[in-house]
Design a protein around this motif. Sequence first.
Motif, PDB file in Angstrom:
ATOM      1  N   ASP A  15    -111.842 -27.364  35.032  1.00  0.00           N
ATOM      2  CA  ASP A  15    -112.830 -27.386  36.112  1.00  0.00           C
ATOM      3  C   ASP A  15    -113.151 -28.817  36.545  1.00  0.00           C
ATOM      4  O   ASP A  15    -113.961 -29.029  37.423  1.00  0.00           O
ATOM      5  N   LYS A  16    -112.502 -29.805  35.899  1.00  0.00           N
ATOM      6  CA  LYS A  16    -112.659 -31.164  36.408  1.00  0.00           C
ATOM      7  C   LYS A  16    -111.343 -31.931  36.312  1.00  0.00           C
ATOM      8  O   LYS A  16    -110.410 -31.479  35.642  1.00  0.00           O
ATOM      9  N   LYS A  17    -111.281 -33.094  36.984  1.00  0.00           N
ATOM     10  CA  LYS A  17    -110.056 -33.892  36.938  1.00  0.00           C
ATOM     11  C   LYS A  17    -109.886 -34.500  35.558  1.00  0.00           C
ATOM     12  O   LYS A  17    -110.857 -34.930  34.935  1.00  0.00           O
ATOM     13  N   ILE A  18    -108.644 -34.550  35.092  1.00  0.00           N
ATOM     14  CA  ILE A  18    -108.363 -35.077  33.762  1.00  0.00           C
ATOM     15  C   ILE A  18    -107.432 -36.273  33.921  1.00  0.00           C
ATOM     16  O   ILE A  18    -106.462 -36.218  34.677  1.00  0.00           O
ATOM     17  N   THR A  19    -107.744 -37.373  33.223  1.00  0.00           N
ATOM     18  CA  THR A  19    -106.927 -38.588  33.307  1.00  0.00           C
ATOM     19  C   THR A  19    -105.983 -38.652  32.107  1.00  0.00           C
ATOM     20  O   THR A  19    -106.399 -38.419  30.982  1.00  0.00           O
ATOM     21  N   ILE A  20    -104.721 -38.943  32.381  1.00  0.00           N
ATOM     22  CA  ILE A  20    -103.706 -39.024  31.328  1.00  0.00           C
ATOM     23  C   ILE A  20    -103.224 -40.471  31.224  1.00  0.00           C
ATOM     24  O   ILE A  20    -103.080 -41.142  32.244  1.00  0.00           O
ATOM     25  N   ASP A  21    -102.987 -40.960  30.001  1.00  0.00           N
ATOM     26  CA  ASP A  21    -102.348 -42.258  29.807  1.00  0.00           C
ATOM     27  C   ASP A  21    -100.846 -42.076  30.045  1.00  0.00           C
ATOM     28  O   ASP A  21    -100.086 -41.777  29.133  1.00  0.00           O
ATOM     29  N   MET A  22    -100.460 -42.229  31.316  1.00  0.00           N
ATOM     30  CA  MET A  22     -99.087 -41.900  31.720  1.00  0.00           C
ATOM     31  C   MET A  22     -98.047 -42.715  30.947  1.00  0.00           C
ATOM     32  O   MET A  22     -97.044 -42.180  30.470  1.00  0.00           O
ATOM     33  N   ASN A  23     -98.301 -44.033  30.793  1.00  0.00           N
ATOM     34  CA  ASN A  23     -97.303 -44.892  30.129  1.00  0.00           C
ATOM     35  C   ASN A  23     -97.040 -44.446  28.698  1.00  0.00           C
ATOM     36  O   ASN A  23     -95.898 -44.187  28.315  1.00  0.00           O
ATOM     37  N   ASN A  24     -98.136 -44.365  27.927  1.00  0.00           N
ATOM     38  CA  ASN A  24     -97.967 -44.098  26.491  1.00  0.00           C
ATOM     39  C   ASN A  24     -97.725 -42.628  26.179  1.00  0.00           C
ATOM     40  O   ASN A  24     -97.030 -42.303  25.227  1.00  0.00           O
ATOM     41  N   ASN A  25     -98.325 -41.738  26.978  1.00  0.00           N
ATOM     42  CA  ASN A  25     -98.270 -40.321  26.619  1.00  0.00           C
ATOM     43  C   ASN A  25     -97.175 -39.528  27.315  1.00  0.00           C
ATOM     44  O   ASN A  25     -96.856 -38.416  26.901  1.00  0.00           O
ATOM     45  N   ILE A  26     -96.615 -40.088  28.373  1.00  0.00           N
ATOM     46  CA  ILE A  26     -95.526 -39.356  29.042  1.00  0.00           C
ATOM     47  C   ILE A  26     -94.243 -40.196  29.040  1.00  0.00           C
ATOM     48  O   ILE A  26     -93.230 -39.809  28.470  1.00  0.00           O
ATOM     49  N   ILE A  27     -94.311 -41.387  29.644  1.00  0.00           N
ATOM     50  CA  ILE A  27     -93.072 -42.158  29.860  1.00  0.00           C
ATOM     51  C   ILE A  27     -92.475 -42.636  28.540  1.00  0.00           C
ATOM     52  O   ILE A  27     -91.318 -42.343  28.233  1.00  0.00           O
ATOM     53  N   PHE A  28     -93.267 -43.378  27.739  1.00  0.00           N
ATOM     54  CA  PHE A  28     -92.695 -43.920  26.498  1.00  0.00           C
ATOM     55  C   PHE A  28     -92.366 -42.823  25.491  1.00  0.00           C
ATOM     56  O   PHE A  28     -91.514 -42.996  24.630  1.00  0.00           O
ATOM     57  N   LYS A  29     -93.064 -41.675  25.599  1.00  0.00           N
ATOM     58  CA  LYS A  29     -92.746 -40.556  24.701  1.00  0.00           C
ATOM     59  C   LYS A  29     -91.559 -39.729  25.194  1.00  0.00           C
ATOM     60  O   LYS A  29     -91.030 -38.891  24.466  1.00  0.00           O
ATOM     61  N   GLY A  30     -91.195 -39.928  26.448  1.00  0.00           N
ATOM     62  CA  GLY A  30     -90.055 -39.173  26.986  1.00  0.00           C
ATOM     63  C   GLY A  30     -90.263 -37.673  26.972  1.00  0.00           C
ATOM     64  O   GLY A  30     -89.329 -36.904  26.728  1.00  0.00           O
ATOM     65  N   ILE A  31     -91.502 -37.240  27.241  1.00  0.00           N
ATOM     66  CA  ILE A  31     -91.763 -35.791  27.207  1.00  0.00           C
ATOM     67  C   ILE A  31     -91.556 -35.168  28.586  1.00  0.00           C
ATOM     68  O   ILE A  31     -91.499 -35.867  29.608  1.00  0.00           O
ATOM     69  N   THR A  32     -91.426 -33.863  28.604  1.00  0.00           N
ATOM     70  CA  THR A  32     -91.329 -33.092  29.842  1.00  0.00           C
ATOM     71  C   THR A  32     -92.604 -32.271  29.996  1.00  0.00           C
ATOM     72  O   THR A  32     -92.997 -31.572  29.060  1.00  0.00           O
ATOM     73  N   VAL A  33     -93.249 -32.385  31.154  1.00  0.00           N
ATOM     74  CA  VAL A  33     -94.497 -31.658  31.414  1.00  0.00           C
ATOM     75  C   VAL A  33     -94.242 -30.631  32.510  1.00  0.00           C
ATOM     76  O   VAL A  33     -93.674 -30.962  33.550  1.00  0.00           O
ATOM     77  N   ARG A  34     -94.649 -29.385  32.259  1.00  0.00           N
ATOM     78  CA  ARG A  34     -94.462 -28.333  33.266  1.00  0.00           C
ATOM     79  C   ARG A  34     -95.789 -27.644  33.564  1.00  0.00           C
ATOM     80  O   ARG A  34     -96.551 -27.338  32.655  1.00  0.00           O
TER      81      ARG A  34
END
Length: 343
Positions: free
Chosen positions: A267-286
């Motif tokens: 119900d509210k906007k959520i901020t993600i640490d894109m560098n550390n939590n997505i890019i450097f981890k090499g994860i796929t988000v769907r």
Amino acid sequence: MKAIIKAERMPGNIILTQKDIPVPNDDEVLIKIKKAGICGTDFHIYKWDEWSQNRINPPVIMGHELAGVIEKTGKNATKYKKGDRVSAEGHIVCHHCKSCRNGLFHICDNVKIIGVDIDGCFAEYMCMPESNIWPLGEYISDKYGAIMDPLGNAMHTVMAQPVKDRNILITGAGSIGLFATAIARSQGADKIVVSEPNEMKSSIARKIGADLVINPLEENTESKILNLFGGHGPDVVLEMSGFKSAVELAFNVIAKGGDMALLGLSDKKITIDMNNNIIFKGITVRGINGRRMFETWQQCDDYLRDYAGNIDPVITHEIGMEEINRGFEMMAANQAVKVVLNI
Ligand SMILES: [Zn+2]
Ligand SMILES: [Zn+2]
């Protein structure tokens, strides 16, 4: 016919009333409803939250999870006949937008949802386009037919990435998180950990396939989860809650190279640490929305043929139409998970 409507633009105001039996057009069938599941979406409409205020135009007949019997068929609806037992996909799609023309009907630009945008299934009868019908084999009782829609949400989320022999974290054990737990187990997942603060839901999660349930409100949840998965976190996270703290937990603990499927709405906007939590981890988000039409329905049909009994503990109550408000009150008090209405 008897029908449950959201009568006015205010909290509550859910009324059992009388409506005319609808008449199917040439491409529709008329279904006599037997059972209908109460969904979190219906609970939002009951509470009249911000989403409902922007989306719902009362009076509308509520409900989108159904099992019933064909009563009448339109001139062009020739695939089914009176007496056939059916469920139905509640998202009515346009077949013309870019998504539809690419086979992605579940993200149609012009979707109309029964019980939300148009009259739904908390009624003795409703009309459905023939192309939305899913026939029920004799191995799927009405009770299970009535929960194929949320079971499909869970199936879609689990099947969005491989789960066999992988470690899974499921955040949130509402009905869809619980169904996902049972499905991931049937699909050969390795370790399944569920995070859920509510004790009743936690005990159901244990019953239907979770190896361990952790309470995210307790201290050191992140390090506990990392330790459980050998220090490197779960390979797959299924986020079912939409809570900011759960989403943050999910991104912090997921293993490098992992797969994240997000179903819970925030119900509210959520901020993600894109560098550390997505890019450097090499994860796929769907992002997961609705059910794939009709691949997910086939998967649910196959699942129920083999494992229907496994999800029984999730369906905590069956009540009559006149008890609808008691159903919502039980949901509000966290005393019920999946409630099914006998129509
Ligand atoms: Zn639903
Ligand atoms: Zn479309």
